[in-house]
Write a protein that holds these residues in place. Structure first.
Motif, PDB file in Angstrom:
ATOM      1  N   LYS A   1     -47.000  40.763  17.875  1.00 45.09           N
ATOM      2  CA  LYS A   1     -45.640  40.696  17.351  1.00 45.09           C
ATOM      3  C   LYS A   1     -44.654  40.067  18.335  1.00 45.09           C
ATOM      4  O   LYS A   1     -43.576  39.649  17.945  1.00 45.09           O
ATOM      5  CB  LYS A   1     -45.147  42.099  16.986  1.00 45.09           C
ATOM      6  CG  LYS A   1     -45.929  42.753  15.854  1.00 45.09           C
ATOM      7  CD  LYS A   1     -45.325  44.101  15.497  1.00 45.09           C
ATOM      8  CE  LYS A   1     -46.090  44.728  14.332  1.00 45.09           C
ATOM      9  NZ  LYS A   1     -45.536  46.034  13.940  1.00 45.09           N
TER      10      LYS A   1
ATOM     11  N   VAL B   1     -40.356  28.652  16.062  1.00 42.75           N
ATOM     12  CA  VAL B   1     -39.467  29.267  15.071  1.00 42.75           C
ATOM     13  C   VAL B   1     -39.479  30.777  15.323  1.00 42.75           C
ATOM     14  O   VAL B   1     -40.485  31.443  15.082  1.00 42.75           O
ATOM     15  CB  VAL B   1     -39.933  28.940  13.641  1.00 42.75           C
ATOM     16  CG1 VAL B   1     -39.036  29.621  12.623  1.00 42.75           C
ATOM     17  CG2 VAL B   1     -39.947  27.424  13.429  1.00 42.75           C
ATOM     18  N   GLU B   2     -38.364  31.293  15.802  1.00 43.48           N
ATOM     19  CA  GLU B   2     -38.345  32.682  16.251  1.00 43.48           C
ATOM     20  C   GLU B   2     -37.294  33.550  15.568  1.00 43.48           C
ATOM     21  O   GLU B   2     -37.246  34.764  15.819  1.00 43.48           O
ATOM     22  CB  GLU B   2     -38.151  32.728  17.769  1.00 43.48           C
ATOM     23  CG  GLU B   2     -39.280  32.026  18.517  1.00 43.48           C
ATOM     24  CD  GLU B   2     -39.249  32.276  20.015  1.00 43.48           C
ATOM     25  OE1 GLU B   2     -38.277  32.899  20.481  1.00 43.48           O
ATOM     26  OE2 GLU B   2     -40.200  31.860  20.701  1.00 43.48           O
ATOM     27  N   ASN B   3     -36.456  32.978  14.711  1.00 44.41           N
ATOM     28  CA  ASN B   3     -35.429  33.775  14.051  1.00 44.41           C
ATOM     29  C   ASN B   3     -34.966  33.077  12.775  1.00 44.41           C
ATOM     30  O   ASN B   3     -35.359  31.934  12.488  1.00 44.41           O
ATOM     31  CB  ASN B   3     -34.239  34.018  14.999  1.00 44.41           C
ATOM     32  CG  ASN B   3     -33.723  32.721  15.612  1.00 44.41           C
ATOM     33  OD1 ASN B   3     -33.358  31.787  14.894  1.00 44.41           O
ATOM     34  ND2 ASN B   3     -33.710  32.661  16.934  1.00 44.41           N
ATOM     35  N   GLN B   4     -34.130  33.763  12.017  1.00 42.41           N
ATOM     36  CA  GLN B   4     -33.656  33.232  10.743  1.00 42.41           C
ATOM     37  C   GLN B   4     -32.825  31.979  10.938  1.00 42.41           C
ATOM     38  O   GLN B   4     -32.840  31.076  10.095  1.00 42.41           O
ATOM     39  CB  GLN B   4     -32.836  34.294  10.004  1.00 42.41           C
ATOM     40  CG  GLN B   4     -32.422  33.900   8.597  1.00 42.41           C
ATOM     41  CD  GLN B   4     -33.604  33.605   7.687  1.00 42.41           C
ATOM     42  OE1 GLN B   4     -34.644  34.266   7.785  1.00 42.41           O
ATOM     43  NE2 GLN B   4     -33.457  32.637   6.796  1.00 42.41           N
TER      44      GLN B   4
ATOM     45  N   HIS C   1     -33.328  29.601  13.063  1.00 39.18           N
ATOM     46  CA  HIS C   1     -34.253  28.472  13.162  1.00 39.18           C
ATOM     47  C   HIS C   1     -34.728  28.035  11.776  1.00 39.18           C
ATOM     48  O   HIS C   1     -34.835  26.834  11.496  1.00 39.18           O
ATOM     49  CB  HIS C   1     -35.465  28.852  14.024  1.00 39.18           C
ATOM     50  CG  HIS C   1     -35.159  28.955  15.478  1.00 39.18           C
ATOM     51  ND1 HIS C   1     -35.953  29.662  16.354  1.00 39.18           N
ATOM     52  CD2 HIS C   1     -34.149  28.432  16.220  1.00 39.18           C
ATOM     53  CE1 HIS C   1     -35.457  29.563  17.572  1.00 39.18           C
ATOM     54  NE2 HIS C   1     -34.364  28.835  17.516  1.00 39.18           N
ATOM     55  N   ILE C   2     -35.011  28.998  10.932  1.00 37.27           N
ATOM     56  CA  ILE C   2     -35.451  28.667   9.573  1.00 37.27           C
ATOM     57  C   ILE C   2     -34.352  27.943   8.817  1.00 37.27           C
ATOM     58  O   ILE C   2     -34.609  26.975   8.085  1.00 37.27           O
ATOM     59  CB  ILE C   2     -35.877  29.953   8.828  1.00 37.27           C
ATOM     60  CG1 ILE C   2     -37.127  30.545   9.476  1.00 37.27           C
ATOM     61  CG2 ILE C   2     -36.148  29.658   7.353  1.00 37.27           C
ATOM     62  CD1 ILE C   2     -37.580  31.852   8.871  1.00 37.27           C
TER      63      ILE C   2
ATOM     64  N   TYR D   1     -42.764  33.065  16.656  1.00 33.13           N
ATOM     65  CA  TYR D   1     -42.744  34.519  16.729  1.00 33.13           C
ATOM     66  C   TYR D   1     -41.895  35.188  15.655  1.00 33.13           C
ATOM     67  O   TYR D   1     -41.784  36.414  15.644  1.00 33.13           O
ATOM     68  CB  TYR D   1     -42.263  34.950  18.110  1.00 33.13           C
ATOM     69  CG  TYR D   1     -43.237  34.596  19.202  1.00 33.13           C
ATOM     70  CD1 TYR D   1     -44.561  35.009  19.128  1.00 33.13           C
ATOM     71  CD2 TYR D   1     -42.833  33.839  20.298  1.00 33.13           C
ATOM     72  CE1 TYR D   1     -45.460  34.680  20.117  1.00 33.13           C
ATOM     73  CE2 TYR D   1     -43.732  33.504  21.294  1.00 33.13           C
ATOM     74  CZ  TYR D   1     -45.041  33.930  21.200  1.00 33.13           C
ATOM     75  OH  TYR D   1     -45.938  33.597  22.183  1.00 33.13           O
ATOM     76  N   HIS D   2     -41.317  34.423  14.764  1.00 31.54           N
ATOM     77  CA  HIS D   2     -40.616  35.026  13.627  1.00 31.54           C
ATOM     78  C   HIS D   2     -41.600  35.760  12.720  1.00 31.54           C
ATOM     79  O   HIS D   2     -41.212  36.657  11.974  1.00 31.54           O
ATOM     80  CB  HIS D   2     -39.871  33.943  12.841  1.00 31.54           C
ATOM     81  CG  HIS D   2     -39.020  34.486  11.728  1.00 31.54           C
ATOM     82  ND1 HIS D   2     -37.882  35.226  11.956  1.00 31.54           N
ATOM     83  CD2 HIS D   2     -39.155  34.413  10.373  1.00 31.54           C
ATOM     84  CE1 HIS D   2     -37.337  35.578  10.802  1.00 31.54           C
ATOM     85  NE2 HIS D   2     -38.091  35.100   9.830  1.00 31.54           N
ATOM     86  N   TRP D   3     -42.875  35.363  12.796  1.00 34.63           N
ATOM     87  CA  TRP D   3     -43.918  35.976  11.960  1.00 34.63           C
ATOM     88  C   TRP D   3     -44.975  36.630  12.851  1.00 34.63           C
ATOM     89  O   TRP D   3     -45.324  36.108  13.907  1.00 34.63           O
ATOM     90  CB  TRP D   3     -44.575  34.921  11.079  1.00 34.63           C
ATOM     91  CG  TRP D   3     -43.608  34.238  10.172  1.00 34.63           C
ATOM     92  CD1 TRP D   3     -43.101  34.690   8.987  1.00 34.63           C
ATOM     93  CD2 TRP D   3     -43.008  32.946  10.381  1.00 34.63           C
ATOM     94  NE1 TRP D   3     -42.231  33.776   8.446  1.00 34.63           N
ATOM     95  CE2 TRP D   3     -42.156  32.700   9.271  1.00 34.63           C
ATOM     96  CE3 TRP D   3     -43.116  31.991  11.374  1.00 34.63           C
ATOM     97  CZ2 TRP D   3     -41.417  31.530   9.149  1.00 34.63           C
ATOM     98  CZ3 TRP D   3     -42.375  30.832  11.267  1.00 34.63           C
ATOM     99  CH2 TRP D   3     -41.539  30.610  10.156  1.00 34.63           C
TER     100      TRP D   3
END
Length: 253
Positions: free
Chosen positions: A37, A195-198, A200-201, A215-217
């Motif tokens: 995680k 991509v580590e947070n919203q 970035h998305i 690491y967002h997932w």
């Protein structure tokens, strides 16, 4: 290997913009660093792999292939990429049996770091074309200093992963959009790492990309996947585009 219990295998997911999970990257972790995680421990990993004898690197790779064969035999039908270096490549070319095993895994991908071909000589190109006869190639760590569009123009890479540092620095710039346009002309899809947070998305929501990784997932332990029951499907296309099945590559050499 001297201590086969010191590491474990983790699958890190790759998601499309629509939220579809279409691929995984197989990673090797020290058991006490294998937090699926949160952050990995790159310093320890670098020391671990750089100091392994060539034969131990090869045996580790063979163990990865053993595990993937078990997973796919149970009906798993998504792409999994595996990182390889020059030592592994040399061993693959000298082992016909392993080449045959890899060729029977239709969802398997070689993932090659840009560091592998930082200077990109003709010899590198011949090596890559030989590998592409066995399984499609994905390029990792695309970014300044280790990659070039000249290298990409060979058409040898099915997919390209953009380095997280490059994304973090230039992801909202016009330069980034131009690069995506060029890369999409030269391969089947671009994946953004880091991509580590919203936020970035949201930055990537309207970009010309195929996938996102970071690491967002949460990742999953490969053993957990192998122990799960999978229902094989012959008509569905879980990966999208043409990436699910191997390309019919022309003879390069």
């Amino acid at each position: 290997m001297s201590n086969p219990q010191q590491y474990t295998f983790i699958l890190e997911p790759v998601y499309g913009l629509s939220g579809n999970l279409f691929a995984w990257e197989l990673l090797t972790r020290f058991v006490d660093d294998a937090d699926i995680k949160h952050m990995r421990n790159p310093a320890r990993e670098a020391v671990f792999f750089s100091h392994l004898p060539v034969e131990q690197k090869w045996q580790l790779f063979l163990r990865q292939i053993d595990q993937l064969e078990r997973l796919y035999q149970k009906g798993f039908r998504q792409i999994i990429s595996v990182n390889i270096n020059r030592d592994i490549v040399s061993s693959i070319f000298s082992d016909e049996k392993t080449q045959q095993r890899l060729a029977l895994l239709p969802f398997f991908r070689f993932e090659i770091s840009s560091f592998f071909i930082a200077r990109f000589t003709r010899a590198d190109l011949l090596i890559l074309k030989g590998l592409a006869k066995i399984a499609p190639l994905w390029l990792d760590d695309f970014g300044p200093g280790y990659s070039s569009l000249t290298m990409m123009s060979s058409g040898i890479f099915e997919c390209v992963k953009i380095d997280k540092a490059f994304f973090w620095q230039y992801g909202e710039s016009h330069i980034f959009d131009l690069l995506l346009g060029h890369l999409n002309d030269l391969c089947s899809g671009v994946i953004i790492e880091g991509v580590e947070n919203q936020r970035h998305i949201e930055i990537l929501a309207h970009k010309a990309i195929y996938g996102m990784q970071g690491y967002h997932w949460d990742g999953v332990y490969l053993d957990d996947f192998i122990n799960k029951s999978w229902v094989a499907t012959s008509t569905s296309d879980p990966c999208g585009k043409q990436l699910c099945q191997k390309k019919n590559l022309r003879s390069f050499m």
